[in-house]
Design a protein around this motif. Structure first.
Motif, short mmCIF file in Angstrom:
data_model
loop_
_atom_site.label_atom_id
_atom_site.label_comp_id
_atom_site.label_asym_id
_atom_site.label_seq_id
_atom_site.Cartn_x
_atom_site.Cartn_y
_atom_site.Cartn_z
N THR A 9 0.81 -1.21 0.00
CA THR A 9 0.00 0.00 0.00
C THR A 9 0.84 1.26 0.00
N ALA A 10 2.12 1.11 0.33
CA ALA A 10 2.99 2.28 0.36
C ALA A 10 4.42 1.81 0.23
N GLY A 11 5.32 2.73 -0.01
CA GLY A 11 6.72 2.35 -0.09
C GLY A 11 7.48 3.26 -1.04
N ASP A 12 8.70 2.85 -1.33
CA ASP A 12 9.56 3.62 -2.21
C ASP A 12 8.97 3.65 -3.60
N ALA A 13 8.70 4.85 -4.11
CA ALA A 13 8.07 4.99 -5.42
C ALA A 13 8.96 4.46 -6.52
N ALA A 14 10.28 4.39 -6.28
CA ALA A 14 11.21 3.93 -7.31
C ALA A 14 11.28 2.40 -7.37
N THR A 15 10.67 1.73 -6.43
CA THR A 15 10.74 0.28 -6.36
C THR A 15 9.36 -0.32 -6.56
N THR A 16 9.29 -1.32 -7.42
CA THR A 16 8.08 -2.10 -7.58
C THR A 16 8.24 -3.38 -6.79
N TRP A 17 7.19 -3.73 -6.05
CA TRP A 17 7.26 -4.93 -5.22
C TRP A 17 6.48 -6.06 -5.86
N LEU A 18 7.11 -7.23 -5.93
CA LEU A 18 6.52 -8.41 -6.54
C LEU A 18 6.44 -9.52 -5.50
N SER A 19 5.67 -10.55 -5.81
CA SER A 19 5.57 -11.68 -4.90
C SER A 19 6.92 -12.39 -4.79
N GLY A 20 7.26 -12.80 -3.57
CA GLY A 20 8.49 -13.54 -3.36
C GLY A 20 8.55 -14.85 -4.13
N SER A 21 7.38 -15.35 -4.55
CA SER A 21 7.36 -16.59 -5.31
C SER A 21 8.06 -16.44 -6.66
N SER A 22 8.22 -15.19 -7.13
CA SER A 22 8.91 -14.97 -8.40
C SER A 22 10.37 -15.38 -8.32
N ILE A 23 10.99 -15.22 -7.16
CA ILE A 23 12.36 -15.65 -6.96
C ILE A 23 12.41 -17.07 -6.39
N ALA A 24 11.48 -17.39 -5.51
CA ALA A 24 11.45 -18.73 -4.93
C ALA A 24 11.26 -19.79 -6.00
N GLY A 25 10.46 -19.47 -7.03
CA GLY A 25 10.23 -20.42 -8.11
C GLY A 25 11.52 -20.75 -8.85
N ILE A 26 12.35 -19.73 -9.08
CA ILE A 26 13.64 -19.97 -9.74
C ILE A 26 14.53 -20.83 -8.86
N ALA A 33 5.35 -20.29 -9.82
CA ALA A 33 4.77 -19.12 -9.17
C ALA A 33 3.25 -19.13 -9.31
N ALA A 34 2.74 -19.58 -10.46
CA ALA A 34 1.29 -19.67 -10.66
C ALA A 34 0.68 -20.68 -9.69
N ASP A 35 1.36 -21.80 -9.49
CA ASP A 35 0.86 -22.80 -8.54
C ASP A 35 0.79 -22.22 -7.13
N HIS A 36 1.78 -21.39 -6.80
CA HIS A 36 1.76 -20.73 -5.49
C HIS A 36 0.55 -19.79 -5.38
N LEU A 37 0.27 -19.04 -6.42
CA LEU A 37 -0.87 -18.13 -6.41
C LEU A 37 -2.17 -18.91 -6.27
N LEU A 38 -2.27 -20.03 -6.97
CA LEU A 38 -3.48 -20.85 -6.88
C LEU A 38 -3.67 -21.38 -5.46
N ALA A 39 -2.58 -21.78 -4.84
CA ALA A 39 -2.66 -22.34 -3.49
C ALA A 39 -2.97 -21.28 -2.44
N MET A 40 -2.46 -20.06 -2.64
CA MET A 40 -2.54 -19.04 -1.60
C MET A 40 -3.60 -17.97 -1.84
N HIS A 41 -3.96 -17.74 -3.10
CA HIS A 41 -4.79 -16.57 -3.39
C HIS A 41 -6.08 -16.85 -4.17
N VAL A 42 -6.27 -18.08 -4.62
CA VAL A 42 -7.50 -18.42 -5.35
C VAL A 42 -8.21 -19.53 -4.58
#
Length: 202
Positions: free
Chosen positions: A5-22, A88-97
């Motif tokens: 909801t807030a943070g450094d405007a120069a940084t975009t925050w993504l789900s940690g699953s994007s790195i965990a998946g790799i 990462a999609a499997d993580h989203l399905l498990a956690m957010h859908v």
């Protein structure tokens, strides 16, 4: 995990699953020791030792993808990105859908399920697109447009190569709509296009 909801405007925050998946799929390609070396080269040794559970900065993911391309070559790096996107999609399905929503969508005719899928893609876009603008035009094919793709910032490529995002979108479509769905990137910001463009075909 909730959208930032807030943070450094120069940084975009993504789900940690994007790195965990790799981190999960890379050892299958190059082994555990080489994977750790690559994560260390990207300045992400902590993420290798303990998979990110919260949000990660877009610059970290771009840096990791760059290291993989430089060290492994484009074909292997793209294959890793696709595998990681599906994870990462499997993580989203498990956690957010919710399970009930998944079951309902699978029972809908494909044309109706795709409309519901468009809503899911937009609802979950913050996890893989950050502050990029995601739009979906339902049809045959269904077209997904992503403007301001954080994974393309400062990246120059000869051909569309957002394999992580394409695979993530495709996996969600295969699970929620039809197992024969395919997502193909036809235009990419890293190639100079005004937006990354993906087509869902089934």
């Amino acid at each position: 995990m909730t959208p930032p909801t807030a943070g450094d405007a120069a940084t975009t925050w993504l789900s940690g699953s994007s790195i965990a998946g790799i981190a999960e799929v890379l050892p299958m390609r190059v082994g555990s020791r080489a994977s750790q070396t690559l994560f260390e080269a990207a300045g992400l040794l902590d993420a290798w030792r303990q998979r990110p559970q919260g949000q990660v900065a877009d610059a970290e993911l771009r840096r990791l993808h760059r290291v993989l391309r430089d060290a492994l070559g484009l074909p292997t790096a793209r294959a890793v990105a696709r595998d990681a996107g599906a994870r990462a999609a499997d993580h989203l399905l498990a956690m957010h859908v919710p399970r009930w929503r998944q079951l309902l969508m699978r029972r809908l005719p494909a044309a109706l399920a795709v409309r519901a899928l468009a809503g899911e893609w937009q609802r979950l876009a913050w996890t893989f697109a950050g502050d990029g603008q995601l739009q979906v035009q339902v049809g045959r094919p269904t077209v997904v447009t992503l403007r301001g793709n954080p994974l393309c910032r400062g990246v120059h490529a000869a051909e569309p190569s957002c394999d992580f995002v394409a695979a993530l979108l495709e996996r969600l479509a295969c699970v929620l709509v039809h197992p024969g769905c395919q997502v193909v990137e036809t235009e990419c910001e890293s190639c100079g296009a005004p937006a990354c463009r993906f087509e869902l075909r089934w």
